[in-house]
Design an enzyme around this catalytic site. Structure first.
Site, short mmCIF file in Angstrom:
data_model
loop_
_atom_site.label_atom_id
_atom_site.label_comp_id
_atom_site.label_asym_id
_atom_site.label_seq_id
_atom_site.Cartn_x
_atom_site.Cartn_y
_atom_site.Cartn_z
N GLU A 82 0.84 -1.20 0.00
CA GLU A 82 0.00 0.00 0.00
C GLU A 82 0.88 1.26 0.00
O GLU A 82 0.59 2.23 -0.69
CB GLU A 82 -0.90 -0.03 1.24
CG GLU A 82 -2.27 0.55 1.05
CD GLU A 82 -3.16 -0.22 0.08
OE1 GLU A 82 -2.87 -1.40 -0.21
OE2 GLU A 82 -4.12 0.39 -0.41
N ASN A 101 -9.43 4.69 3.17
CA ASN A 101 -9.33 4.45 1.73
C ASN A 101 -10.62 3.86 1.16
O ASN A 101 -11.10 4.27 0.11
CB ASN A 101 -8.16 3.50 1.45
CG ASN A 101 -7.95 3.30 -0.03
OD1 ASN A 101 -7.79 4.27 -0.77
ND2 ASN A 101 -7.99 2.06 -0.49
N TRP A 145 2.00 2.27 -3.35
CA TRP A 145 1.06 3.02 -4.21
C TRP A 145 1.47 4.50 -4.27
O TRP A 145 1.28 5.19 -5.26
CB TRP A 145 -0.37 2.94 -3.66
CG TRP A 145 -1.16 1.76 -4.12
CD1 TRP A 145 -1.43 0.64 -3.39
CD2 TRP A 145 -1.81 1.58 -5.39
NE1 TRP A 145 -2.20 -0.22 -4.13
CE2 TRP A 145 -2.45 0.32 -5.36
CE3 TRP A 145 -1.92 2.35 -6.55
CZ2 TRP A 145 -3.18 -0.17 -6.43
CZ3 TRP A 145 -2.64 1.85 -7.61
CH2 TRP A 145 -3.26 0.60 -7.56
N TRP A 182 -15.48 13.72 -12.41
CA TRP A 182 -14.57 13.30 -11.32
C TRP A 182 -13.69 14.44 -10.84
O TRP A 182 -13.25 14.47 -9.69
CB TRP A 182 -13.71 12.11 -11.76
CG TRP A 182 -12.89 12.32 -13.01
CD1 TRP A 182 -13.28 12.09 -14.29
CD2 TRP A 182 -11.53 12.79 -13.09
NE1 TRP A 182 -12.27 12.39 -15.17
CE2 TRP A 182 -11.18 12.82 -14.47
CE3 TRP A 182 -10.59 13.19 -12.15
CZ2 TRP A 182 -9.92 13.24 -14.92
CZ3 TRP A 182 -9.33 13.60 -12.60
CH2 TRP A 182 -9.02 13.63 -13.97
N TRP A 195 -20.96 14.29 -18.77
CA TRP A 195 -21.26 14.42 -17.34
C TRP A 195 -22.56 15.19 -17.14
O TRP A 195 -22.94 16.01 -17.98
CB TRP A 195 -20.13 15.15 -16.62
CG TRP A 195 -18.78 14.53 -16.82
CD1 TRP A 195 -17.74 15.04 -17.52
CD2 TRP A 195 -18.35 13.25 -16.33
NE1 TRP A 195 -16.67 14.18 -17.50
CE2 TRP A 195 -17.02 13.06 -16.78
CE3 TRP A 195 -18.94 12.24 -15.57
CZ2 TRP A 195 -16.28 11.92 -16.48
CZ3 TRP A 195 -18.20 11.11 -15.26
CH2 TRP A 195 -16.90 10.96 -15.72
N TRP A 224 -8.89 9.24 -7.89
CA TRP A 224 -10.08 9.67 -8.65
C TRP A 224 -10.09 9.08 -10.05
O TRP A 224 -11.12 8.63 -10.55
CB TRP A 224 -10.18 11.20 -8.70
CG TRP A 224 -10.83 11.72 -7.45
CD1 TRP A 224 -10.20 12.21 -6.35
CD2 TRP A 224 -12.24 11.74 -7.15
NE1 TRP A 224 -11.12 12.55 -5.39
CE2 TRP A 224 -12.37 12.28 -5.85
CE3 TRP A 224 -13.38 11.37 -7.84
CZ2 TRP A 224 -13.62 12.45 -5.24
CZ3 TRP A 224 -14.63 11.54 -7.24
CH2 TRP A 224 -14.74 12.07 -5.95
#
Ligand SMILES: Cc1cc2nc3c(=O)[nH]c(=O)nc-3n(C[C@H](O)[C@H](O)[C@H](O)COP(=O)(O)OP(=O)(O)OC[C@H]3O[C@@H](n4cnc5c(N)ncnc54)[C@H](O)[C@@H]3O)c2cc1C
Length: 674
Positions: free
Chosen positions: A475, A542, A478, A560, A507, A583
């Site tokens: 993790e 998360n 990342w 987004w 959108w 995102w």
């Protein structure tokens, strides 16, 4: 949020925007005369040759910071270069590229659409930046043309918002080493740049955290007789010049050391600083420090950058096995001679004050933040220790100090050992909650991994899905990964989707839905709990970041980038690379995306991550008396008259219908369902 390429050519007086387009750059060095204004107006309105709105927006942001100076008036310090070449603000509004939001005609009526439209670079500009990423430019610059500078009277370490610690700090240590070699004092410098904070959507909480950490750093530096010199410039574009022309000469410094920040604007600022430094005989040294493995190191077998996390991560882990020195930590800087405190030039720097707050970034819940997110490297180490050696606590759902005594020690069931399941739960402090500290560099990734390594079998760094420890290390990687993505494909930090094929997804423009999402009033308890936690704690786990992001994008079908911006404005751990990565992953537009047809079922997610509903009950007090399935989906599990009494909103969308809408819009990019 998206970034802009400025400082492209510090030696020119132009803004250096879009060099291939005539209106901004070719006229940039002229002063404003009536004829030049009308010529420029004509140029802007000429079809197909308009400066893109992304550029205009940023210039306007800078202007807002400068205050509304009348056209033609000189700047107070006589430094007018940023004013020149500025597109005429009376010129026609430009609509950027993009999907439904960007192209909408009634854009002015929709605040949510307007909030991001100027921050999306057009395809060509983004491609141009990708073709020669600023990090590569900086690296080339550092490799060539370097000259030994004159000794001077001091060596400066320029601390950034992302390396706020004294321990294991590469540039700080290297500056200290150089100062020792030259027999000079070391000065720490911090540049407050409200213009940058505004343009990059820094939250008041993050700025408050920065100032609190600065105060604690000042004490640490002073213990080493190192002054912390603090300067503030509202005009972010002026920083390289101010630094090289004013600050360093005032310190008699010809040597400045800094850790590289990998965002586009910051890289361009550093490129400008290096170039200006060379003109003026100043040695500017830039170091990789933020990540365990610097961006650019990890490549595929054919030498190409990798964009999919899993193979990238395996290579990352193998590299650390092969080159364990990547985890080596820098020693502490050496103390200055105590005589510096009597030195005419440097003594006054010990009086520099860290402000309590910055105008425009007043943190309303500063006291709560200080309790929930205590500042300083020592606190970060204590938090790490708790994560590695004690069990999770449900008492950590509410807003409370993470250091409250009572955590039960355990080597088998500690939070890190239980991380495989714990990481997906939100009913306690199952994860480390170190992100604000890692983002601001209060603790380094090397420091946390070295501690994790001590728990690995045979003292080795575990990395993989088989154990909680290995999974946590994964993790942490990342963080390296998303920085690598941002440095390699800077387009992602310019408002562009990594996968251009999704650039024109249509959108919705719906201010009410956006506001309901922000306020935690969507009628979906887990989303509402998460958003209220975001608003009050400045942080989310998360799992619920993914759930609430997915809800905004796939269920409400809102752009987004609106969510990306809002998270940045709220979070104490707001970080461009991780936030954008999260995102884009959720929106299925990223490097390693969630396939668009995999859409989170909000209800199922809720039952999994908050099985007893404790998290929802705390953050959504209207539901505190509900039990069983009703806590996750009250409107469908209660008689309607009972539900109405709760004072809690009914769901604002139908999950099934919104799912079909999302599938259609992603499958048929550019179209809306008939
Ligand atoms: C939509 C969305 C937005 C996000 N925005 C941010 C952000 O602005 N800042 C931020 O630091 N993280 C962000 N993340 C990543 C992740 O959610 C947080 O890092 C994590 O929740 C922080 O909690 P923790 O410190 O307890 O993490 P732990 O689970 O204890 O993990 C340890 C550390 O690893 C790093 N990390 C873990 N997961 C990720 C990830 N997916 N991406 C990058 N780094 C990771 C973080 O530095 C974290 O502190 C976002 C994720 C999503 C889905």
């Amino acid at each position: 949020m998206p970034q802009l390429t400025l400082f492209a050519d510090p030696t020119s007086k132009s803004l250096g925007l879009s060099p291939k387009k005539s209106p901004t750059s070719s006229r940039s060095t002229h002063t404003q005369s009536p004829s030049s204004v009308s010529k420029r107006k004509a140029a802007f309105t000429k079809k197909g040759d308009e400066p893109n709105l992304w550029e205009l927006h940023h210039i306007q942001e800078d202007m807002a910071v400068l205050g509304k100076r009348p056209r033609g008036a000189s700047s107070p310090d006589g430094n007018d270069e940023e004013m020149k070449g500025q597109p005429d603000r009376g010129a026609k509004r430009h609509e950027p590229e993009g999907g439904g939001v960007a192209g909408s005609k009634d854009i002015k009526e929709h605040k949510n659409a307007y909030e991001i439209k100027g921050k999306i670079a057009n395809r060509e500009d983004a491609a141009r930046v990708d073709a020669d990423p600023p990090l590569n430019q900086l690296v080339r610059l550092m490799e060539n043309g370097w000259k030994e500078a004159e000794k001077g009277e001091s060596v400066v370490y320029w601390m950034r918002m992302e390396d706020m610690r004294v321990e294991d700090n590469t540039a700080l240590y290297r500056a200290s080493e150089r100062a020792q070699e030259l027999g000079l004092p070391l000065v720490a410098l911090y540049v407050l740049s409200p213009g940058d904070y505004k343009i990059h959507d820094r939250s008041a909480r993050k700025i408050d955290f920065m100032l609190r950490n600065l105060k604690s750093l000042k004490t640490k530096f002073h213990e080493l007789n190192i002054p912390l010199h603090i300067v503030s410039y509202p005009r972010r574009l002026a920083i390289p010049r101010k630094l090289i022309d004013e600050v360093l000469p005032s310190l008699g410094a010809n040597h400045i050391f800094l850790n590289i920040e990998y965002e586009v604007d910051e890289l361009n600022r550093d490129i400008a600083t290096v170039k200006l430094g060379r003109e003026k005989g100043v040695d500017v040294r830039c170091f990789h420090d933020r990540l365990v493995v610097p961006p650019g190191r990890i490549k595929s077998q054919v030498g190409k950058p990798m964009s999919v996390f899993s193979p990238w991560q395996r290579t990352w882990a193998r590299l650390l096995e092969k080159e364990p020195q990547l985890l080596n930590m820098s020693p502490l800087p050496k103390a200055n001679e105590v005589t510096i405190r009597q030195n005419e030039k440097f003594a006054r720097l010990f009086e520099d004050q860290v402000p309590d707050s910055l105008e425009g970034f007043e943190c309303k819940d500063s006291e709560t933040m200080a309790e929930v997110w205590p500042e300083g490297t020592e606190r970060a180490k204590e938090l790490l220790d708790l994560f590695l050696h004690t069990k999770a606590r449900k008492s950590q759902i509410p807003l409370t100090s993470p250091l409250t005594p009572g955590a039960e020690s355990s080597s088998k069931d500690s939070r890190v050992q239980a991380y495989q399941t714990g990481r997906n739960l939100v009913d306690g402090d199952n994860s480390s909650r170190l992100s604000p500290y890692l983002v601001s560099g209060v603790i380094s990734a090397r420091m946390v991994l070295n501690e994790a390594k001590k728990l690995g079998k045979g003292g080795k760094l575990e990395s993989g899905r088989d154990t909680g420890l290995g999974m946590w290390v994964q993790e942490v990687s990342w963080r390296d990964f998303y920085n690598h993505v941002m440095a390699t494909w800077p387009r992602v930090s310019m408002g562009r989707p990594f996968l251009e094929k999704f650039a024109d997804v249509q959108w919705e423009v719906n201010e009410e839905h956006l506001q309901a999402w922000k306020d935690g009033k969507t009628g979906f308890p887990i989303v509402d709990a998460a958003m209220r936690a975001c608003n009050q704690r400045g942080w989310m786990e998360n799992r619920v970041r993914m759930v609430s992001a997915s809800f905004l994008v796939k269920s409400l079908m809102l752009d987004w980038r609106l969510g990306e911006k809002y998270f940045m404005e709220c979070f104490i751990d707001g970080d461009l690379a991780a936030n954008n990565g999260g995102w884009q992953w959720t929106a299925s537009t990223g490097t390693d995306p969630q396939p668009y047809f995999r859409i989170f079922n909000t209800l199922t997610q809720s039952e999994k991550c908050d099985p007893n509903g404790d998290y929802i009950r705390y953050w959504v007090p209207e539901l505190r008396n509900l039990k069983g399935k009703a806590i996750h989906d009250p409107s469908h599990h209660m008689p309607s008259n009972e539900f109405k009494k709760l004072g809690y909103p009914a769901p604002i969308v139908d999950h099934k219908k919104s799912r079909e809408r999302a599938l259609f819009r992603y499958k048929n990019v550019g179209e809306k369902e008939p």
